[in-house]
Design an enzyme around this catalytic site. Structure first.
Site, PDB file in Angstrom:
ATOM      1  N   ARG A  37       0.849  -1.195   0.000  1.00 17.33           N
ATOM      2  CA  ARG A  37       0.000   0.000   0.000  1.00 17.33           C
ATOM      3  C   ARG A  37       0.880   1.239   0.000  1.00 17.33           C
ATOM      4  O   ARG A  37       0.620   2.217  -0.677  1.00 17.33           O
ATOM      5  CB  ARG A  37      -0.947   0.010   1.223  1.00 17.33           C
ATOM      6  CG  ARG A  37      -1.676   1.347   1.335  1.00 17.33           C
ATOM      7  CD  ARG A  37      -2.878   1.402   2.283  1.00 17.33           C
ATOM      8  NE  ARG A  37      -2.866   0.448   3.352  1.00 17.33           N
ATOM      9  CZ  ARG A  37      -2.113   0.533   4.454  1.00 17.33           C
ATOM     10  NH1 ARG A  37      -1.301   1.569   4.639  1.00 17.33           N
ATOM     11  NH2 ARG A  37      -2.170  -0.412   5.365  1.00 17.33           N
ATOM     12  N   TYR A  71     -16.691  18.086 -14.561  1.00 20.48           N
ATOM     13  CA  TYR A  71     -17.023  16.672 -14.714  1.00 20.48           C
ATOM     14  C   TYR A  71     -18.027  16.259 -13.627  1.00 20.48           C
ATOM     15  O   TYR A  71     -17.827  16.553 -12.445  1.00 20.48           O
ATOM     16  CB  TYR A  71     -15.733  15.855 -14.616  1.00 20.48           C
ATOM     17  CG  TYR A  71     -15.935  14.370 -14.676  1.00 20.48           C
ATOM     18  CD1 TYR A  71     -16.255  13.753 -15.874  1.00 20.48           C
ATOM     19  CD2 TYR A  71     -15.815  13.579 -13.543  1.00 20.48           C
ATOM     20  CE1 TYR A  71     -16.447  12.379 -15.929  1.00 20.48           C
ATOM     21  CE2 TYR A  71     -15.998  12.212 -13.592  1.00 20.48           C
ATOM     22  CZ  TYR A  71     -16.321  11.623 -14.793  1.00 20.48           C
ATOM     23  OH  TYR A  71     -16.509  10.269 -14.848  1.00 20.48           O
ATOM     24  N   ASP A 115      -7.451  20.005 -13.395  1.00 22.66           N
ATOM     25  CA  ASP A 115      -7.762  18.673 -13.919  1.00 22.66           C
ATOM     26  C   ASP A 115      -7.341  18.696 -15.391  1.00 22.66           C
ATOM     27  O   ASP A 115      -8.001  19.305 -16.226  1.00 22.66           O
ATOM     28  CB  ASP A 115      -9.265  18.407 -13.763  1.00 22.66           C
ATOM     29  CG  ASP A 115      -9.679  17.037 -14.302  1.00 22.66           C
ATOM     30  OD1 ASP A 115      -8.956  16.487 -15.144  1.00 22.66           O
ATOM     31  OD2 ASP A 115     -10.754  16.550 -13.890  1.00 22.66           O
ATOM     32  N   LYS A 134      -8.118   7.949 -19.121  1.00 19.08           N
ATOM     33  CA  LYS A 134      -8.424   8.529 -20.423  1.00 19.08           C
ATOM     34  C   LYS A 134      -7.166   8.528 -21.296  1.00 19.08           C
ATOM     35  O   LYS A 134      -6.724   7.481 -21.683  1.00 19.08           O
ATOM     36  CB  LYS A 134      -9.015   9.928 -20.218  1.00 19.08           C
ATOM     37  CG  LYS A 134     -10.061  10.009 -19.074  1.00 19.08           C
ATOM     38  CD  LYS A 134     -11.326   9.254 -19.350  1.00 19.08           C
ATOM     39  CE  LYS A 134     -12.245   9.085 -18.140  1.00 19.08           C
ATOM     40  NZ  LYS A 134     -12.621  10.294 -17.446  1.00 19.08           N
TER      41      LYS A 134
END
Ligand SMILES: *Cc1c(COP(=O)(O)O)cnc(C)c1O
Length: 379
Positions: free
Chosen positions: A46, A98, A170, A195
């Site tokens: 982690r 978004y 972003d 993306k």
């Protein structure tokens, strides 16, 4: 090194134990220590994973940053960023941001006392006037999704920094190939790597980059403490996708420009929202802060009914009707019922996101084939 070299080489070294040229997928949860606390920099996956480390170094270099932290999705990356704030703080964001980003702010963080103010971010005076004592972070998306508004990153950073506020961009739509927010003054840059960075529609992933040591280290702490980390296979896929980022984005932008011009001339098409048009209100800013005009565009039809839009969506054969964007294949979507269904209708209409709006994520297929496909669907 130039961008085209960085995508392939930054952070990447042949594996010292075997010479493998590709970064191995370190599919392990823990690392053997020679004695308690005597380890090779890796204790538990982690906290750190070597595949992830390489990806983080690579993306940091692409954004001209120093610190990158990767997450299990773009929204997990945003979640970590908002955790830099505390109860009573406020975020200012675009009213056409978004939908999932808005939902995170409005449905999750609001409950923890972090409020959000939505404004049209292109209006710089409004940005200046909206900043209050409580404002901590200005969240910028540019180009915006799906209205393709352009926000002046440098101007927003100047306004924010005069008042000691952070700016996060972003950069999902533009990618670091087209736009480098940290160079324009942003404190943080975030991606849905799902993306363009991944680019092949086969992985969900997110990243945050900064060159501010304090922010970078706090994000690394949150990454470990909250634990929304990506798996090593996903990190490998993003690393592989990034190697062709410049080639893919360049071709997709060229295709999008051709499609935008085709749509503009089509008698059944009403508006074409594309920052590459000199008539687009953000064209000049896009020209200065972006290398090309991106591969996303939206349009609506003269027949404004939902039905007319639906017919186009059902009629394309190469453009697949799907959420998401930025893959090698072209996608067509209907924001009002798909990606932006979580924005209240009132907010949608206010920003011009009509029921008949169609959004394209242009891929890297042959441009003439794509145009032919749209032509038969619209006709
Ligand atoms: C997809 C997307 C996100 C969310 O990212 P996920 O990887 O789906 O969590 C955030 N911002 C923009 C602009 C996006 O397109």
């Amino acid at each position: 090194m130039k961008f085209e070299t960085l995508v392939i080489h930054a952070g990447v070294h042949p594996d010292p134990s075997t010479g493998a040229i590709m970064t191995p997928i370190f599919q392990t949860s823990t690392y053997v220590q020679d004695g308690p606390g005597n380890h090779k920099g890796y204790e538990y996956a982690r906290t750190q994973n070597p595949t992830r480390t390489v990806l983080q170094e690579n993306i940091a270099a692409l954004e001209n940053g120093t610190y990158a932290s990767c997450f299990g999705s773009g929204l997990a990356a945003m979640d970590a960023i908002i955790k830099l704030l505390k109860s009573g703080d406020e975020v200012i964001a675009s009213n056409d941001m978004y939908g999932g980003s808005f939902r995170l702010l409005d449905k999750i963080f609001k409950e923890f006392g972090i409020s959000t103010r939505l404004i049209p971010m292109q209006d710089l005076n409004l940005v200046r006037d909206s900043i209050s004592e409580r404002t901590k972070l200005i969240w910028v998306e540019t180009p915006t999704n799906p209205l393709l508004n352009i926000v002046d990153i440098q101007a927003i950073c100047e306004i924010a920094h005069q008042k000691n506020k952070w700016v996060c961009v972003d950069n999902t739509f533009a990618t670091p190939f087209l736009q480098k927010p940290l160079d324009l003054g942003a404190d943080l840059v975030m991606h849905s790597a799902t993306k363009y960075l991944g680019g092949h529609s086969d992985v969900v992933h997110g990243v945050v980059v900064s060159k501010n040591q304090e922010l970078g280290e706090r994000l690394r702490f949150i990454q470990n403490a909250s634990g929304a980390v990506p798996g090593p296979m996903d990190c490998f896929l993003i690393l592989r996708g990034i190697k062709t980022l410049h080639v893919r984005v360049e071709r997709a932008c060229e295709n999008a420009a051709k499609i935008a011009h085709f749509l503009k001339e089509h008698p059944k098409v009403n508006r074409v929202l594309y920052p590459g048009f000199t008539t687009h209100p953000g064209h000049k800013i896009a020209q200065t802060q972006m290398k090309m005009f991106g591969a996303m565009l939206s349009f609506d039809l003269k027949d404004e009914s939902m039905n007319a839009a639906n017919k186009v969506l059902a009629g394309t054969k190469l453009f697949s009707c799907a959420e998401s964007l930025g893959g090698v294949e072209s996608l067509i979507g209907h924001p009002a019922s798909m990606t932006h269904a979580s924005l209240p209708k009132e907010e949608r209409m206010k920003s011009g996101l009509t029921d008949s709006l169609i959004r394209l994520s242009v891929g890297i297929e042959n441009a003439d084939d794509l145009i032919q496909d749209l032509k038969q669907a619209i006709d």
